[in-house]
Design a protein around this motif. Structure first.
Motif, PDB file in Angstrom:
ATOM      1  N   GLY A 211      -2.213  -5.632  -1.972  1.00  0.00           N
ATOM      2  CA  GLY A 211      -3.324  -6.035  -2.817  1.00  0.00           C
ATOM      3  C   GLY A 211      -3.000  -7.148  -3.783  1.00  0.00           C
ATOM      4  N   GLU A 212      -1.759  -7.641  -3.769  1.00  0.00           N
ATOM      5  CA  GLU A 212      -1.357  -8.693  -4.704  1.00  0.00           C
ATOM      6  C   GLU A 212      -1.528 -10.091  -4.125  1.00  0.00           C
ATOM      7  N   SER A 213      -1.850 -10.208  -2.852  1.00  0.00           N
ATOM      8  CA  SER A 213      -2.217 -11.510  -2.271  1.00  0.00           C
ATOM      9  C   SER A 213      -3.427 -11.262  -1.391  1.00  0.00           C
ATOM     10  N   ILE A 214      -4.570 -11.735  -1.825  1.00  0.00           N
ATOM     11  CA  ILE A 214      -5.809 -11.415  -1.126  1.00  0.00           C
ATOM     12  C   ILE A 214      -6.455 -12.673  -0.568  1.00  0.00           C
ATOM     13  N   ALA A 301      -5.471  -9.720  -8.187  1.00  0.00           N
ATOM     14  CA  ALA A 301      -4.295 -10.056  -7.390  1.00  0.00           C
ATOM     15  C   ALA A 301      -3.495 -11.166  -8.066  1.00  0.00           C
ATOM     16  N   SER A 302      -2.192 -11.164  -7.838  1.00  0.00           N
ATOM     17  CA  SER A 302      -1.335 -12.221  -8.376  1.00  0.00           C
ATOM     18  C   SER A 302      -1.557 -13.529  -7.639  1.00  0.00           C
ATOM     19  N   ILE A 303      -1.829 -13.433  -6.338  1.00  0.00           N
ATOM     20  CA  ILE A 303      -2.051 -14.611  -5.489  1.00  0.00           C
ATOM     21  C   ILE A 303      -3.418 -14.451  -4.835  1.00  0.00           C
ATOM     22  N   THR A 304      -4.299 -15.387  -5.075  1.00  0.00           N
ATOM     23  CA  THR A 304      -5.652 -15.295  -4.537  1.00  0.00           C
ATOM     24  C   THR A 304      -5.954 -16.524  -3.691  1.00  0.00           C
ATOM     25  N   CYS A 305      -6.445 -16.265  -2.478  1.00  0.00           N
ATOM     26  CA  CYS A 305      -6.836 -17.343  -1.554  1.00  0.00           C
ATOM     27  C   CYS A 305      -8.346 -17.307  -1.386  1.00  0.00           C
ATOM     28  N   ILE A 468       0.720   0.931  -2.135  1.00  0.00           N
ATOM     29  CA  ILE A 468       0.192  -0.403  -2.402  1.00  0.00           C
ATOM     30  C   ILE A 468      -1.093  -0.332  -3.213  1.00  0.00           C
ATOM     31  N   TYR A 469      -1.519   0.882  -3.577  1.00  0.00           N
ATOM     32  CA  TYR A 469      -2.808   1.063  -4.233  1.00  0.00           C
ATOM     33  C   TYR A 469      -2.621   1.320  -5.721  1.00  0.00           C
ATOM     34  N   THR A 470      -3.569   0.803  -6.504  1.00  0.00           N
ATOM     35  CA  THR A 470      -3.491   0.940  -7.959  1.00  0.00           C
ATOM     36  C   THR A 470      -3.823   2.357  -8.396  1.00  0.00           C
ATOM     37  N   THR A 471      -4.848   2.923  -7.827  1.00  0.00           N
ATOM     38  CA  THR A 471      -5.311   4.247  -8.234  1.00  0.00           C
ATOM     39  C   THR A 471      -4.842   5.306  -7.254  1.00  0.00           C
ATOM     40  N   GLN A 558     -12.163  -4.798   1.814  1.00  0.00           N
ATOM     41  CA  GLN A 558     -11.721  -4.028   0.658  1.00  0.00           C
ATOM     42  C   GLN A 558     -10.364  -3.376   0.889  1.00  0.00           C
ATOM     43  N   HIS A 559     -10.061  -3.067   2.132  1.00  0.00           N
ATOM     44  CA  HIS A 559      -8.716  -2.566   2.427  1.00  0.00           C
ATOM     45  C   HIS A 559      -7.691  -3.673   2.238  1.00  0.00           C
ATOM     46  N   SER A 560      -8.048  -4.903   2.600  1.00  0.00           N
ATOM     47  CA  SER A 560      -7.126  -6.023   2.382  1.00  0.00           C
ATOM     48  C   SER A 560      -6.926  -6.285   0.893  1.00  0.00           C
ATOM     49  N   TYR A 561      -7.913  -5.896   0.068  1.00  0.00           N
ATOM     50  CA  TYR A 561      -7.771  -5.994  -1.380  1.00  0.00           C
ATOM     51  C   TYR A 561      -6.988  -4.811  -1.956  1.00  0.00           C
ATOM     52  N   ALA A 562      -6.588  -3.891  -1.085  1.00  0.00           N
ATOM     53  CA  ALA A 562      -5.865  -2.672  -1.493  1.00  0.00           C
ATOM     54  C   ALA A 562      -6.680  -1.862  -2.495  1.00  0.00           C
TER      55      ALA A 562
END
Length: 1456
Positions: A211-214, A301-305, A468-471, A558-562
């Motif tokens: 989820g840190e590079s979306i 995300a830290s890296i956003t495309c 890989i999930y926040t919650t 949304q899964h790719s966004y973790a």
């Protein structure tokens, strides 16, 4: 980047910890920030709240840390609040002990390999035969994976944290692929080589931080029945970090972030508006795009495309969006990579570096300030007022680039030439050196250490360390439960319709089996009633199958966004199922239990509900599992139908366990139907006695003894004619059958196993839930959201080939040069005056267009502009006569006359949504439009030639034989190619007037340039046109002659000439107090800024619509309109091809062309056609071998009827398959009908006819697989009757499904109505309940049921002239106390008697039938009616066709 906006690396105070997520930004006060205009009061409030929080938090800290740089005081107040918000948030984070997430990227020698076009061939019905034939061709024995090509070739670049990289390139350059690979989405490619590192972490390990590079895709995918607030709140729930401020509650955190983001992007007022889609009314296209961007930002995300994320946004909103990303990248140290279509200079200058791709090759990577000069030095020239991004990508387009004098023949031409020039440049060497220095810095500072620690701190403490999930999983499930409930409640119409349908159907079931008698005559019916209760709830649950296919792309995104685990989604669905299913089962059970006349016992009643509830839950999960394990709806539907036949047959009702053959009997033990059926039968029959009166007990009457006297039968030697009956068993003076004995003798059920069977029922539910969870975790049927092209066999072009590229360039250049010669337009003048458009919203009138006027003349291009939601699309819909809802007032005239019946046909309307039939190729779609919309006097050759010309002009010649496909399946052309096709389909029709709704939205600057230039040539050739446009560059804007500018509420701001270099337009605004427009400024952006458009409208203090009403320009417009209305008929040519016609071609020609197109679509739909063929073969084999070699006993007569009944069941299941196919094609028909391609009748007739050959073949397959294996009477005449009647019945079923589809507007409504029809067909056919036992109220249904006539005709034919020979198991046995032979001792009026054991006349057996004729005569059927029945079935088929045609006519117009 401009010199006054310098990016410097921020160093945190010594010893401080930093966090750079959405809640904890960092700010460098020394820099001047872009001017973000935020006017929302809620945003002001939240910024103030956070400042107060900051002051309280730092009151005891070092006072130096609480000082705000005084240089910011000169900033705009709203911009200051945004910066202040981020700064204060960051300071709180520093004091709270958080760590920085400074993750840049470094890419070296990246090469991405994809499948060559020759590998991807369009599949059709011949594909399996071609594959089979190839097995015998030696040339194909050597296995080949086909050709491959480099989507990206040897790309090397980097991007530091807190910096922004812009990726530019034409379609097919590889921009999307680069962004996908950076976000670590690699599965859809053949091979990926090279090194990609994220802050020093290699790509192989980066999957742990998914989820840190979306990757934010170009298209907007959201649940349409959710509101904006619900959509974003769900995302926030899934992304709420653990290490928040001390004592800060989750709900407070989410509310602050929500208000910040909706304020930033100007969708605060739309918070409670449905998101909507192309079928559900909701947000505008631009507002939906803002929601997509906001959702991506929530992911933190830290890296956003961002892939073309400004598509659909007006220029002002796009700039505001880019500025917001700039600030967030600076303050949060985010790494941002974005590809923008039609980026303005203002947007371009916000980026640090730019990477330019062409045919997968990197041709420039470096600072934005040096990019333009680099290409100028190569020998290219830039036109005045042309934006730098347009120039940079324009140099790769031979039709657009301009070469400076003296550089002819020396500039690069192909992508490899550009790449070679780049690698030989000084900038290339400098960027390589900078990359080396950056990598050394990463190695030295090791930012990944703090990053990993911060990730662990943010994640829930209940998560595994490697999650890989926040919650937590529990939090995800809880959020998904809330969202699922909101989705269901958002579609209340479907929910209420479902329950109304259930109530109606339940009363039908209950009344059919009303008050069953507790005697032996009701034994079979009582079992049938219980089995029907299980089947009913299973059929209702079947509606879950199509639902599983909706939202797949949302899940993938949304899964790719973790945000959540896919399995959590299913757990949430299961939990939301429970109350809905409980309501459904309770409604059903309360009605049927007591109306059935089942035992009135509280314990048994609640066991009945509990068992049905478990059975229904297991079937819902089963249907979902079929969907989640299948790539398409048609595949799962066909598999489902086979399973339903299996489950129905081996549930223990139609075939007793003792009668099952060993090769299929195993399924009885793994059948989800059998366990609840056994449990409910034991619940009802276990302690119940079924009596028989004196007349029904066997033997009955009297007999003549050997001495000639008449004797009555003694009760001790009599028994009830039922399995399980015991001779002489009596209660209260009546013989009876014990229910437990009946279960064991007739069905091999044990009443003691009731509890065990209920437990197994719920275990099935748990099993299917687990299967669904595993399927969702393992399978992604969306191809990662990336479409790939398939072509006709042998028609695939070479990809990224230099020679092919040169030929393509030459072809386009030639087509462009000759274009004007081929365009001959009929000149027309279109005017509109005092247009008002009102719709009903919550019972109140909402005015969307307010007194709009204007005109379009031959040779003029009119731009329609305004902020998102101003009513541009609404106005075009009204002008093009596409609105079917609301009230339109005002006057529209064509050449001074009222609009004729042919108006929609002679006008082209390029809609914003790109809706195309996925089963056609690009060329076929264009030819279809040309054939049906151009005048019939134009020869077919000329029409085809014009199509090829348009293909060349639209740069789609190489895509001519590519399948259009769909984004959902991942097969087909890309989003921007669909946009070009949408325009092409209208252009090939040679319209007199052209309306274009955002024709350049989603296209790159070169495609936009080509299309606008193409449209300009159409205008020059005499075509009047109006075009909404969101983000025109200065160059594109110069092509337009006039502009209609709208403000919110559909009010006119300005309508008039643009003037040379936009002087006329800009002078109007300058005269009314707006600053002058500079020579280098984009006039389109200037006017939108002037009226306060953008993500946060309302900045302008001038009431521009009111100002327009008082202006002399309006008076001039009204005078010109009056003149045009009076004189247009004089000046405009009145040449016509006869009187106005609604359609260009005849009804017969339309029918033939539509049928050919549908036939081609069916031919290419392997999953649908081979699905029904496979289903027919499988079902036929199952049924045939289930009823293998039927005998001639009385129970075999029943089995023969059930054999035919289950063949009928196959036809009923075909209805389910026909519905989604019809609804899909009806959606495309409505679009075609709106443009008057063809009438409603050709579509309705064609779609019925196109199904018939495939249905006939599938019926034949089923017949041959089942008929002879069952041992039915072999008689040519009877067999042929069975065959032709069976095929006709399948026709009836499919046409009935199509009639239901024609009536309904979506699958959900069809799935609600269909079960009610199936109840009528299924229950009232005379098999489950004979005609005499059907309540009088429902007997009319029996007489209007096609299944009844099919069964009567077929059953009476296959049972004709068969003598019944009962086996011992089927005899009702009784003792013979006399010396008389059994046949003398008891002579029944119906049936026959014989000794049970040959030679032993002391023990007799009664067989209920003597001939098979007696069996079907008890059902009220006669062989004499078989020809009549066949004729009646034809009448049903014709009636169904009439209903299809009628409903298509009634629903032919879409609601808009």
């Amino acid at each position: 980047m401009s010199d006054d906006y310098e990016l410097t690396e921020l160093q945190p105070p010594e010893g401080a910890n930093c966090n750079y997520n959405i809640n904890t930004p960092q700010y460098n006060g020394d820099n001047e920030s872009p001017n973000i205009l935020i006017s929302d009061n809620q945003f002001n409030q939240i910024a103030n709240e956070l400042e107060n929080d900051s002051k309280k938090f730092f009151s005891n800290q070092d006072p130096e840390k609480n000082v705000i740089d005084q240089t910011n005081e000169a900033q705009n107040e709203q911009d200051f609040k945004l910066r202040s918000y981020f700064e204060n948030s960051q300071r709180i984070a520093l004091g709270n002990g958080q760590k920085p997430k400074k993750m840049g990227i470094s890419i070296r020698n990246l090469t991405v390999v994809g499948k060559g076009a020759d590998v991807s061939v369009i599949s059709d019905l011949s594909t399996p035969f071609v594959a089979l034939f190839n097995l015998f061709k030696p040339s194909t024995w050597k296995k080949s994976s086909g050709s491959t090509f480099d989507i990206l070739h040897d790309v090397t670049l980097f991007n530091r944290d807190a910096e922004m990289l812009l990726v530019l390139g034409r379609p097919g350059a590889g921009c999307s692929t680069l962004l996908r690979v950076i976000s670590n989405q690699r599965n859809s490619y053949v091979n990926v080589t090279g090194n990609v590192t994220y802050g020093g972490i290699p790509a192989s390990e980066w999957e742990k931080f998914k989820g840190e590079s979306i990757y934010t895709p170009e298209e907007d995918t959201h649940h349409p029945t959710l509101t904006v607030r619900e959509t974003l709140n769900f995302a926030l729930k899934c992304k709420t970090i653990h290490n928040r401020l001390p004592n800060e509650k989750k709900i407070t955190y989410r509310q602050k972030i929500y208000e910040l983001l909706v304020g930033m992007f100007g969708i605060a007022k739309q918070s409670d508006t449905l998101v909507g889609n192309e079928f559900i009314r909701g947000l505008s296209g631009g507002e939906r795009k803002r929601l997509t961007i906001t959702e991506a930002m929530v992911s933190s995300a830290s890296i956003t495309c961002y892939d073309c994320s400004t598509r659909g946004l007006d220029a002002a909103s796009a700039l505001d969006y880019a500025k917001s990303i700039r600030i967030m990248s600076d303050t949060l140290h985010k790494t941002t990579i974005a590809s923008f279509y039609q980026a303005s200079d203002s947007i371009f200058n916000l980026f640090n570096n730019v990477a330019i791709l062409e045919k997968g090759r990197l041709i420039y990577f470096g600072p934005v300030a040096m990019a333009k000069q680099y290409f100028l030095d190569l020998g290219f020239d830039c036109e005045p007022r042309k934006s730098t991004p347009d120039f940079l990508t324009g140099v790769t387009n031979p039709q657009e680039r301009k070469v400076r004098p003296g550089f002819e023949g020396r500039v690069p031409e192909t992508s490899s030439d550009f790449e070679r020039a780049w690698k030989q440049s000084d900038i290339y060497q400098k960027m390589l050196q900078q990359q080396i220095e950056y990598e050394k810095k990463i190695e030295l500072e090791q930012p990944s250490t703090n990053f990993i620690e911060q990730i662990r701190n943010e994640n829930s403490k209940t998560n595994p360390k490697k999650s890989i999930y926040t919650t937590s999983y529990f939090t995800q499930v809880r959020a998904l439960i809330a969202r699922n409930s909101q989705i269901i409640w958002g579609d209340r119409f479907a929910l209420v319709s479902k329950y109304i349908s259930i109530i109606v159907q339940t009363f039908v079931y209950a009344s059919l089996f009303y008050n069953m008698k507790p005697d032996v005559t009701g034994l079979f019916n009582r079992g049938g009633a219980i089995y029907a209760a299980i089947l009913f709830n299973a059929f209702v649950s079947a509606g879950e199958l199509p639902i599983t296919f909706y939202g797949r792309r949302i899940l993938q995104k949304q899964h790719s966004y973790a945000m959540y685990r896919p399995s959590a989604l299913h757990i949430a669905q299961v939990i939301t199922d429970i109350p809905l299913t409980a309501i459904q089962v309770s409604i059903f059970s309360i009605i049927v239990y007591f109306m059935y006349g089942l035992q009135v016992d509280a314990g048994k009643f609640f066991i009945f509900i509990f068992t049905i509830f478990g059975s229904t839950l297991s079937m819902v999960a089963f249907f979902r599992a079929l969907g989640n394990l299948s790539p398409s709806l048609y595949v799962s539907q066909n598999i489902l139908n086979v399973f339903i036949i299996f489950m129905f047959t081996y549930g223990g009702y139609s075939i007793p366990n003792s009668k099952m053959h060993p090769w299929f009997s195993w399924y009885f033990w793994i059948n989800p139907f059998s366990y609840p059926y056994k449990a409910l039968m034991a619940n009802e029959f276990g302690d119940m006695n079924f009596t028989c009166n004196d007349e029904t007990a066997i033997p009955f009457g009297s007999y003549i003894a050997s001495n000639g006297s008449t004797m009555s039968y003694e009760d001790q030697y009599r028994a009830c004619p039922s399995p399980g009956a015991i001779e002489g068993q009596m209660i209260n003076g009546q013989h009876y059958v014990d229910g437990s004995n009946y279960l064991e003798a007739a069905l091999s059920f044990k009443s003691d196993d009731r509890t065990l069977n209920i437990i197994v029922t719920y275990l099935w539910w748990i099993f299917f839930v687990i299967i669904n969870m595993i399927a969702l975790e393992l399978f992604d049927w969306t191809s990662g959201g990336m479409p790939h092209k398939v072509y006709k066999r042998g028609k695939a072009p070479k990809i990224n080939d230099d020679d092919q590229e040169r030929q393509q360039n030459a072809m386009v250049a030639n087509a462009t040069s000759k274009m004007k010669d081929t365009l001959k337009m009929r000149e027309s003048c279109f005017t509109w005056n005092h247009i008002h458009y009102t719709v009903q919203l919550n019972g109140k009138d909402l005015l969307l267009l307010n007194d709009v006027e204007g005109w379009i003349k031959p040779g003029q291009m009119t731009a329609l502009m305004g902020s998102s939601g101003a009513g541009k699309t609404t106005l075009l819909d009204v002008l093009a006569k596409r609105k079917t809802m609301g009230t339109v007032t005002g006057k529209c005239l064509l050449n001074g006359k009222e609009l004729d019946i042919d108006f929609e046909r002679i006008t082209g309307y390029v809609e914003q949504m790109d809706v195309h039939n996925p089963g056609l190729t690009v060329r076929e779609a264009l030819r279809f439009s040309a054939k049906l919309r151009q005048e019939p006097t134009v020869s077919l050759e000329d029409k085809y030639e014009y199509v090829e010309h348009v293909l060349e002009m639209m740069e789609m010649k190489h895509l001519g034989d590519a399948l259009i496909g769909s984004l959902e399946t991942g097969i087909g052309i890309s989003v921007e190619e669909r946009k070009r096709l949408t325009i092409g389909i209208e252009l090939v029709a040679k319209p007199h007037i052209l309306f274009l709704d955002e024709p350049t939205s989603g296209l790159d600057s070169q495609s936009s340039y080509n299309i606008v230039k193409f449209i300009r040539k159409l205008a020059d050739a005499g075509m009047p046109l109006v075009c909404t446009i969101h983000q025109p560059s200065s160059v594109l804007f110069e092509y337009f002659d006039r502009i209609l500018l709208l403000a919110k509420g559909g009010k006119t701001v300005y309508y008039g000439d643009i003037g040379e270099r936009s002087k006329t337009l800009t002078s109007y605004f300058q005269r009314n107090g707006v600053r002058p427009c500079t020579e280098s400024e984009n006039p389109a952006e200037y006017i939108l800024e002037a009226i306060g458009a953008g993500t946060n409208p309302g900045v302008s203090v001038t009431d521009w619509p009111e100002l327009w009403k008082q202006s002399p320009e309006l008076q001039a417009v009204q005078a010109e309109l009056a003149s045009l209305e009076n004189t247009a008929t004089i000046h405009i040519s009145d040449e016509q091809n006869g009187p106005p016609r609604e359609f260009a071609t005849s009804l017969w020609y339309q029918t033939w062309e539509v049928y050919k197109r549908l036939n081609l679509i069916w031919w290419r739909d392997m999953s649908y056609v081979y699905g029904i063929f496979t289903q027919a073969a499988t079902s036929g084999l199952i049924i045939g071998f289930t009823f293998w070699n039927l005998g001639e006993s009385s129970s075999d007569m029943n089995q023969r009827v059930f054999f035919i009944f289950e063949i009928l069941f196959l036809g009923i299941l075909y209805i389910f398959i026909a519905i989604p196919q019809f609804l899909t094609q009806k959606a495309y028909f409505k679009k075609d009908f709106a443009s008057k391609f063809y009438s409603w009748c050709p579509f309705a007739i064609s779609i019925v006819i196109v199904e018939l050959p495939f249905v006939a073949i599938s019926g034949t397959i089923c017949f041959f697989c089942s008929f002879w294996t069952s041992g039915i009477n072999y008689n040519g005449r009877y067999d042929f009757y069975f065959y032709v009647t069976f095929i006709l019945f399948l026709f009836i079923c499919v046409s009935l499904g199509q009639a239901v589809s024609a009536f309904c507007f979506n699958v959900m409504l069809a799935q609600t109505i269909l079960p009610l029809l199936l109840v009528m067909l299924f229950l009232f056919c005379g098999v489950l309940v004979p005609y005499e036992q059907i309540p009088n109220f429902w007997k009319f249904v029996y007489h209007t049921n096609p299944c009844r006539y099919f069964l009567e005709g077929v059953v009476s034919s296959v049972l004709k002239n068969i003598d019944v020979n009962c086996s011992n198991d089927d005899l009702t046995k009784f003792s013979n106390p006399t010396n008389l032979p059994c046949k003398e001792y008891y002579k029944p009026t119906v049936g026959q008697v014989r000794a049970v054991f040959e030679g032993d006349e002391s023990y007799c057996g009664y067989c209920v039938f003597k001939t098979a004729d007696q069996y079907y005569e008890t059902l009220g059927w006669s062989y004499d009616n078989h020809l009549r029945n066949y004729g009646i079935l034809w009448a049903f088929f014709i009636f169904n066709i009439f209903m299809v045609v009628s409903f298509v006519y009634l629903t032919k117009k879409p609601n808009r």
